[in-house]
Design an enzyme around this catalytic site. Sequence first.
Site, PDB file in Angstrom:
ATOM      1  N   GLU A 119      -8.198  -5.492   4.676  1.00  0.00           N
ATOM      2  CA  GLU A 119      -8.006  -5.119   3.279  1.00  0.00           C
ATOM      3  C   GLU A 119      -6.789  -5.814   2.669  1.00  0.00           C
ATOM      4  OE1 GLU A 119      -8.834  -1.051   4.844  1.00  0.00           O
ATOM      5  OE2 GLU A 119      -9.353  -0.634   2.771  1.00  0.00           O
ATOM      6  N   ASN A 147       0.884  -1.164   0.000  1.00  0.00           N
ATOM      7  CA  ASN A 147       0.000   0.000   0.000  1.00  0.00           C
ATOM      8  C   ASN A 147       0.924   1.217   0.000  1.00  0.00           C
ATOM      9  OD1 ASN A 147      -1.812   2.025   0.494  1.00  0.00           O
ATOM     10  ND2 ASN A 147      -2.818   1.015   2.223  1.00  0.00           N
TER      11      ASN A 147
END
Length: 404
Positions: A390, A14
């Site tokens: 996530e 990320n």
Amino acid sequence: MTPGQRGNRVLVLNSGSSSVKYQLLDMAGPTRLAVGLVERIGERGPGLLRHTPGEGDTRERELPVPDHRAALEAAAGELAADGLGLDAPELAAVGHRVVHGGRSFTEPTVVDDAVLAEIERLVPLAPLHNPANVAGIRTAMALNPDVPQVAVFDTAFHTTIPEHAARYAIDVRTAEEHRIRRYGFHGTSHAYVSRRTAALLGRDPAEVNVIVLHLGNGASASAVAGGRCVETSMGLTPLEGLVMGTRSGDIDPAVVFHLARVAGMSADEVDALLNQRSGLAGLCGDNDMREILRRVEEGDGEARLAFDIYIHRLRKYIGAYTAVLGRVDALAFTAGVGENAAPVRAAAVAGLTGLGLEIDERLNTARGRGARLISPEYARVAVAVVPTDEELEIATQAFALVGV
Ligand code: ADP
């Protein structure tokens, strides 16, 4: 491993403008092999790396990280020190969180030059996020060209929203020319949580209608019918919808013209006001719900009003999405506030028995970590707390795409 076979490991990245979060997962479990974060990339002074192996203590150190490449190399070094290599074929894929996929990307996608060009074409829609995501992908590709890179988009789960919910009622040509429509965000979380909620009920996702409330620092709601998203609260940008930590959520757009005309504020100044100095922080000076709840307990009127405004908006969305779905089977709370703040959950559904919503206060306040029901057995709508994950969802989607 036989030739051509891939391993079970997936690295999830990320990449933000000044930080990279990473997780290495073994999809055979799935188990988390390591979690880490590199911060202060490209800033003055040293960067910071924090690395936690699956078993063992967190290691933290300062180091120079002038760019994303240095950050990823440092992360790879930490993983190597734990005996975790990032070479093909053991590493099956790198899964990248990409914020904006526009209308182009409805599914996770293996990255090639054309895909990278398309993600860059979407930069005007996500000027803060997509460039950092692209930097992360390019770096990972350069460091490990043999491993497939998979982009998983925050917007993808929302591409099933019908036109009548996705379009704004503005001049069609202007909207088309500037790609103005509701895209929605947090899609990876809404996808994961809605599926996990169906599993908690012991039912096929295709059979259930779920309202998901993702309440973190950013917050969004979604209505998911039979596994497909049909409505979400964030729009062209993550500013629309619920009251958030520092964002206003829904507001009369004329407030923007008013501020321009009356206060002489520029577009950038109004942008900063609504995104960074509004929401809970703007209302009472704190954006952390823990602090707000503590102040409410002490009888602080400003914090109380901020809490009430936050809850009022949430309840309006629950009502609206009940109407959108027609029949609701479950309401799921997730993310930092949704998973941890029992008073927020209680206030959000208080008095909504007419909609079939009820909470068992003992279950609501009981300590628990996993996915759990907090409604009484007889309630028409199941209310659940479902921790989001996530990174696991990105890894699962990336792994499914590259196959084994
Ligand atoms: P994001 O990913 O959007 O940064 P998170 O989902 O991690 O946010 O949520 C962070 C927020 O969760 C914090 O700002 C805080 O308001 C809230 N939070 C975390 N723990 C608690 C808790 N125990 N009680 C109430 N709120 C909490």
